[in-house]
Design an enzyme around this catalytic site. Structure first.
Site, short mmCIF file in Angstrom:
data_model
loop_
_atom_site.label_atom_id
_atom_site.label_comp_id
_atom_site.label_asym_id
_atom_site.label_seq_id
_atom_site.Cartn_x
_atom_site.Cartn_y
_atom_site.Cartn_z
N ASP A 295 -23.54 -12.05 -5.33
CA ASP A 295 -24.30 -11.36 -4.28
C ASP A 295 -25.24 -12.40 -3.65
OD1 ASP A 295 -25.54 -9.41 -2.73
OD2 ASP A 295 -26.74 -8.57 -4.37
N ARG B 210 -32.68 4.83 0.02
CA ARG B 210 -32.67 3.36 -0.14
C ARG B 210 -34.10 2.89 0.07
NH1 ARG B 210 -28.60 -1.23 2.15
NH2 ARG B 210 -27.44 -0.38 0.38
N CYS C 155 -20.55 -7.41 -3.10
CA CYS C 155 -20.92 -6.11 -2.52
C CYS C 155 -21.08 -6.17 -1.00
CB CYS C 155 -22.19 -5.59 -3.18
SG CYS C 155 -23.64 -6.62 -2.88
N ARG D 293 -16.56 2.30 -1.39
CA ARG D 293 -17.87 2.96 -1.31
C ARG D 293 -17.68 4.39 -0.82
NH1 ARG D 293 -22.55 0.02 -0.90
NH2 ARG D 293 -23.47 2.10 -1.13
N HIS E 292 -28.51 -0.82 -8.04
CA HIS E 292 -27.62 -0.40 -6.94
C HIS E 292 -26.41 0.30 -7.55
CE1 HIS E 292 -25.97 -0.03 -3.08
NE2 HIS E 292 -25.68 -1.28 -2.77
N GLN F 152 -22.99 1.07 -5.61
CA GLN F 152 -22.09 -0.07 -5.42
C GLN F 152 -21.22 -0.28 -6.66
OE1 GLN F 152 -21.87 -2.18 -2.51
NE2 GLN F 152 -19.98 -2.68 -3.60
N1 NVA Z 1 -29.00 -7.56 -3.56
C1 NVA Z 1 -28.80 -7.18 -2.20
C2 NVA Z 1 -27.73 -6.15 -2.11
C3 NVA Z 1 -27.40 -5.72 -0.69
C4 NVA Z 1 -26.34 -4.66 -0.64
C5 NVA Z 1 -30.10 -6.64 -1.63
O1 NVA Z 1 -30.81 -5.93 -2.33
O2 NVA Z 1 -30.42 -6.97 -0.48
N1 CP Z 2 -23.24 -3.31 -0.16
C1 CP Z 2 -24.12 -2.57 0.54
O1 CP Z 2 -24.87 -1.77 -0.03
O2 CP Z 2 -24.11 -2.81 1.86
P1 CP Z 2 -25.11 -2.25 2.96
O3 CP Z 2 -26.44 -2.96 2.73
O4 CP Z 2 -24.49 -2.64 4.27
O5 CP Z 2 -25.27 -0.78 2.80
#
Ligand code: NVA
Ligand code: CP
Length: 301
Positions: free
Chosen positions: A219, A104, A259, A287, A131, A134
């Site tokens: 989101d 990540r 998500c 997930r 992502h 997800q």
């Molecule tokens: N768009 C959000 C998704 C979090 C799971 C982010 O990148 O923070």
């Molecule tokens: N939806 C998702 O990826 O959540 P986290 O940021 O908690 O991993």
């Protein structure tokens, strides 16, 4: 042997994706029935997190345990990555010790570099641009509640962010229509809009955008790394909150997905989160099952 990575959704073919979603639901049933499914004994997943996470970390770690393997959590603050060790070196070293690497991070180019230098599969657990893990859970959730998604209309309301880009990939792979309702200046990647014109269109007005939608997803307005823009974005996204009232303009019994984490009173109302057509908790649970299917696919192929 060619190593398969999962950096974006189209790293899977349509048939592979459909098989994986089906397998995810099978693995879910196995877990519910306490049927052991230790298909990855002694395998190790290295998990590099350069951003925060609840769902992704716990689902990958639990998945590896259920599959008979284990996972190692690696954060920049306690690895040499945070002290500037090049990603290319980290990838080569980790892939001599673990069987799969989950990352990540911020720029998508970084995970591409990681994959280029890794001799084991690399999984994208979120970048600024995509992502895909997800989306596996989101698609599984739709199939479990409503069946085939092909030919349906799905509406994305809010920021044209990493999640929205991955939804465009899903629309192209499974041939559904994606309507994106976002304010000007917050569109998804232009290259994806250009490439997938037949599956995606932008409609500025949320009420108009959700018409006929079998599923509505949203989101946060400020993603990780955009904290400084929070106030500016709050103003730009005024009128883009998904509420039970907005859902009434969609198709009957349209599903609501998010998500998570959710900001109630911003992109989603507190009331909608608890609505019977809100499947956000199933989505979060999936997930775990979808990633088990992904790990099995990448490591047992
Ligand atoms: N768009 C959000 C998704 C979090 C799971 C982010 O990148 O923070
Ligand atoms: N939806 C998702 O990826 O959540 P986290 O940021 O908690 O991993």
């Amino acid at each position: 042997m060619v190593v398969r990575h999962f950096l974006t959704l189209p790293d899977l073919s349509r048939n592979e994706l459909l098989a994986l979603l089906k397998r995810a639901s099978e693995l879910k049933i196995m877990q519910r029935k306490h049927i052991p499914h230790e298909y990855l004994p002694n395998r190790v997943l290295g998990m590099v997190f350069e951003k925060s996470s609840t769902r992704t970390r716990v689902s990958f770690e639990a998945a590896m345990t259920h599959l008979g393997g284990s996972a190692i959590f690696l954060s920049p603050s306690d690895t040499q990555l945070g002290r500037g060790e090049p990603i290319e070196d980290t990838a080569r070293v980790l892939s001599r010790m673990v069987d799969c690497i989950m990352v990540r991070t911020f720029a998508h180019a970084k995970i591409e570099r990681m994959a280029q230098y890794s001799s084991v599969p690399v999984i994208n657990a979120l970048t600024d641009e995509h992502h895909p893990c997800q989306l596996l859970a989101d698609l599984q959730t739709y199939y479990e509640h409503r069946g085939d998604i092909s030919g349906k209309t799905v509406t994305w309301v809010g920021d044209g962010n990493n999640m929205c880009n991955s939804f465009i990939h899903a629309a192209a792979l499974l041939d559904f229509e994606l309507v994106v309702a976002c304010p000007e200046g917050y569109e998804p990647m232009q290259s994806l809009l250009d490439k997938h014109k037949t599956n995606v269109r932008i409609v500025r007005n949320p009420a108009e955008a959700v018409k006929n939608a079998a599923m509505v997803a949203t989101d946060v307005w400020a993603s990780m790394g955009q904290e400084a823009e929070q106030q500016k974005r709050k103003e730009a996204f005024a009128g883009y909150e998904v509420t039970t009232h907005l859902m009434e303009q969609a198709a009957d019994n349209a599903l609501f997905l998010h998500c998570l984490p959710a900001h109630r009173g911003e992109e989603v109302s507190a009331e909608l989160m608890e609505d019977p057509n809100s499947v956000v908790w199933d989505e979060a649970e999936n997930r775990l099952h979808a990633q088990k299917a992904l790990l099995e696919f990448l490591l047992c192929a």
